[in-house]
Design a protein around this motif. Structure first.
Motif, PDB file in Angstrom:
ATOM      1  N   PRO A 298       6.808   5.415   3.894  1.00  0.00           N
ATOM      2  CA  PRO A 298       5.782   4.930   4.818  1.00  0.00           C
ATOM      3  C   PRO A 298       5.061   3.718   4.221  1.00  0.00           C
ATOM      4  O   PRO A 298       5.062   3.506   3.005  1.00  0.00           O
ATOM      5  CB  PRO A 298       4.829   6.111   4.971  1.00  0.00           C
ATOM      6  CG  PRO A 298       5.201   7.105   3.943  1.00  0.00           C
ATOM      7  CD  PRO A 298       6.544   6.759   3.419  1.00  0.00           C
ATOM      8  N   ALA A 299       4.450   2.939   5.088  1.00  0.00           N
ATOM      9  CA  ALA A 299       3.815   1.684   4.678  1.00  0.00           C
ATOM     10  C   ALA A 299       2.786   1.891   3.562  1.00  0.00           C
ATOM     11  O   ALA A 299       2.680   1.076   2.638  1.00  0.00           O
ATOM     12  CB  ALA A 299       3.169   1.014   5.880  1.00  0.00           C
ATOM     13  N   ARG A 300       2.026   2.974   3.646  1.00  0.00           N
ATOM     14  CA  ARG A 300       1.000   3.237   2.620  1.00  0.00           C
ATOM     15  C   ARG A 300       1.621   3.396   1.238  1.00  0.00           C
ATOM     16  O   ARG A 300       1.123   2.876   0.252  1.00  0.00           O
ATOM     17  CB  ARG A 300       0.211   4.486   3.011  1.00  0.00           C
ATOM     18  CG  ARG A 300      -1.007   4.745   2.157  1.00  0.00           C
ATOM     19  CD  ARG A 300      -1.738   6.011   2.585  1.00  0.00           C
ATOM     20  NE  ARG A 300      -1.093   7.163   1.969  1.00  0.00           N
ATOM     21  CZ  ARG A 300      -0.520   8.168   2.615  1.00  0.00           C
ATOM     22  NH1 ARG A 300      -0.537   8.199   3.922  1.00  0.00           N
ATOM     23  NH2 ARG A 300       0.036   9.157   1.976  1.00  0.00           N
ATOM     24  N   LYS A 301       2.758   4.106   1.181  1.00  0.00           N
ATOM     25  CA  LYS A 301       3.433   4.304  -0.107  1.00  0.00           C
ATOM     26  C   LYS A 301       4.131   3.025  -0.576  1.00  0.00           C
ATOM     27  O   LYS A 301       4.182   2.754  -1.773  1.00  0.00           O
ATOM     28  CB  LYS A 301       4.415   5.458  -0.023  1.00  0.00           C
ATOM     29  CG  LYS A 301       3.726   6.798   0.035  1.00  0.00           C
ATOM     30  CD  LYS A 301       4.699   7.926  -0.117  1.00  0.00           C
ATOM     31  CE  LYS A 301       3.917   9.240  -0.125  1.00  0.00           C
ATOM     32  NZ  LYS A 301       4.767  10.371  -0.416  1.00  0.00           N
TER      33      LYS A 301
ATOM     34  N   PHE B 257       3.030   0.049  -0.045  1.00  0.00           N
ATOM     35  CA  PHE B 257       1.929  -0.749  -0.585  1.00  0.00           C
ATOM     36  C   PHE B 257       1.534  -0.265  -1.982  1.00  0.00           C
ATOM     37  O   PHE B 257       1.424  -1.053  -2.929  1.00  0.00           O
ATOM     38  CB  PHE B 257       0.723  -0.683   0.360  1.00  0.00           C
ATOM     39  CG  PHE B 257      -0.414  -1.554  -0.062  1.00  0.00           C
ATOM     40  CD1 PHE B 257      -0.455  -2.881   0.316  1.00  0.00           C
ATOM     41  CD2 PHE B 257      -1.450  -1.052  -0.837  1.00  0.00           C
ATOM     42  CE1 PHE B 257      -1.503  -3.701  -0.078  1.00  0.00           C
ATOM     43  CE2 PHE B 257      -2.498  -1.856  -1.237  1.00  0.00           C
ATOM     44  CZ  PHE B 257      -2.522  -3.181  -0.851  1.00  0.00           C
ATOM     45  N   MET B 258       1.362   1.041  -2.130  1.00  0.00           N
ATOM     46  CA  MET B 258       0.926   1.610  -3.402  1.00  0.00           C
ATOM     47  C   MET B 258       1.949   1.373  -4.509  1.00  0.00           C
ATOM     48  O   MET B 258       1.605   0.918  -5.598  1.00  0.00           O
ATOM     49  CB  MET B 258       0.665   3.106  -3.250  1.00  0.00           C
ATOM     50  CG  MET B 258       0.234   3.784  -4.538  1.00  0.00           C
ATOM     51  SD  MET B 258       0.250   5.574  -4.442  1.00  0.00           S
ATOM     52  CE  MET B 258       1.990   5.912  -4.347  1.00  0.00           C
ATOM     53  N   TRP B 259       3.232   1.675  -4.245  1.00  0.00           N
ATOM     54  CA  TRP B 259       4.254   1.534  -5.281  1.00  0.00           C
ATOM     55  C   TRP B 259       4.518   0.085  -5.634  1.00  0.00           C
ATOM     56  O   TRP B 259       4.732  -0.253  -6.802  1.00  0.00           O
ATOM     57  CB  TRP B 259       5.540   2.243  -4.877  1.00  0.00           C
ATOM     58  CG  TRP B 259       5.433   3.714  -5.032  1.00  0.00           C
ATOM     59  CD1 TRP B 259       5.417   4.648  -4.033  1.00  0.00           C
ATOM     60  CD2 TRP B 259       5.285   4.444  -6.251  1.00  0.00           C
ATOM     61  NE1 TRP B 259       5.265   5.909  -4.565  1.00  0.00           N
ATOM     62  CE2 TRP B 259       5.197   5.809  -5.930  1.00  0.00           C
ATOM     63  CE3 TRP B 259       5.227   4.078  -7.596  1.00  0.00           C
ATOM     64  CZ2 TRP B 259       5.051   6.802  -6.888  1.00  0.00           C
ATOM     65  CZ3 TRP B 259       5.083   5.065  -8.554  1.00  0.00           C
ATOM     66  CH2 TRP B 259       4.995   6.398  -8.200  1.00  0.00           C
TER      67      TRP B 259
ATOM     68  N   ALA C 189       1.778  -6.695  -3.016  1.00  0.00           N
ATOM     69  CA  ALA C 189       1.836  -5.518  -2.156  1.00  0.00           C
ATOM     70  C   ALA C 189       1.796  -5.921  -0.677  1.00  0.00           C
ATOM     71  O   ALA C 189       2.505  -5.337   0.154  1.00  0.00           O
ATOM     72  CB  ALA C 189       0.692  -4.560  -2.488  1.00  0.00           C
TER      73      ALA C 189
ATOM     74  N   LEU D 176       4.824  -5.259   2.091  1.00  0.00           N
ATOM     75  CA  LEU D 176       4.658  -4.696   3.435  1.00  0.00           C
ATOM     76  C   LEU D 176       5.347  -5.563   4.477  1.00  0.00           C
ATOM     77  O   LEU D 176       5.996  -5.049   5.393  1.00  0.00           O
ATOM     78  CB  LEU D 176       3.171  -4.553   3.780  1.00  0.00           C
ATOM     79  CG  LEU D 176       2.435  -3.394   3.138  1.00  0.00           C
ATOM     80  CD1 LEU D 176       0.956  -3.456   3.509  1.00  0.00           C
ATOM     81  CD2 LEU D 176       3.037  -2.071   3.545  1.00  0.00           C
TER      82      LEU D 176
ATOM     83  N   SER E 208       8.806  -4.483   6.598  1.00  0.00           N
ATOM     84  CA  SER E 208       8.514  -4.217   8.009  1.00  0.00           C
ATOM     85  C   SER E 208       9.659  -4.588   8.941  1.00  0.00           C
ATOM     86  O   SER E 208       9.647  -4.218  10.092  1.00  0.00           O
ATOM     87  CB  SER E 208       7.240  -4.940   8.434  1.00  0.00           C
ATOM     88  OG  SER E 208       7.454  -6.340   8.427  1.00  0.00           O
TER      89      SER E 208
END
Length: 174
Positions: A50-53, A55-57, A99, A103, A107
């Protein structure tokens, strides 16, 4: 653990090693390899998250790369302990830019030439913006990995280091 997740972890770590030491101050052998596949390996390892992960990784990955490559900043003999805070903040700000790029790259699938052109251009603008918004920090563009090779270093005469950065990101998207 699943086979797929072990493969992704392996690719993540290999891309980190290639990128972190693929600079002229590192191992020259890694320079060209880093410029060609290291970012692609990272993005490949993050597929399906997912986008949140993503971004984080990608933030943690690029912050780690920056911390390794900018380790020369940690000499506190003349600057004092506070240089470590600057070092971590600078690495984090640069990682934030990466990050955001990750994304954008993740995408769309499969990448089209226009998408790759837009993402690589955005990254080049991010690196150029560091001259104005990140206290004039011009060091450590991703195109520096291409300066390890005599042939690609000549590209810098025509396009500058930001042209090399554009080329590295553009080729890694495909």
């Amino acid at each position: 653990m699943k086979k797929k997740s072990l493969k992704n972890i392996f690719l993540f770590v290999i891309s980190l090693i290639l990128t972190a030491w693929g600079q002229p101050s590192g191992w020259n052998l890694f320079g060209s390899v880093s410029a060609i596949i290291s970012y692609a390996l990272l993005w490949y390892s993050l597929r399906g998250l997912p986008a949140r992960k993503v971004f984080m990784w990608s933030f943690l990955w690029f912050a780690s790369v920056q911390c390794i490559q900018l380790s020369w900043m940690t000499a506190d003999d003349y600057q004092g302990f506070y240089i470590h805070i600057v070092y971590l903040l600078l690495s984090s700000m640069i990682a934030l830019q990466f990050a955001i790029l990750s994304l954008l790259v993740m995408s769309y699938s499969p990448p089209l030439a226009l998408h790759a052109l837009v993402a690589a251009s955005l990254w080049t603008l991010f690196e150029y913006s560091r001259l104005y918004f990140f206290t004039g920090f011009p060091w450590n563009p991703v195109g520096l990995s291409l300066s390890c090779n005599d042939f690609t270093a000549q590209m810098a005469a025509a396009s500058g280091i930001y042209g090399l950065s554009f080329w590295v990101i553009f080729t890694n998207i495909f």
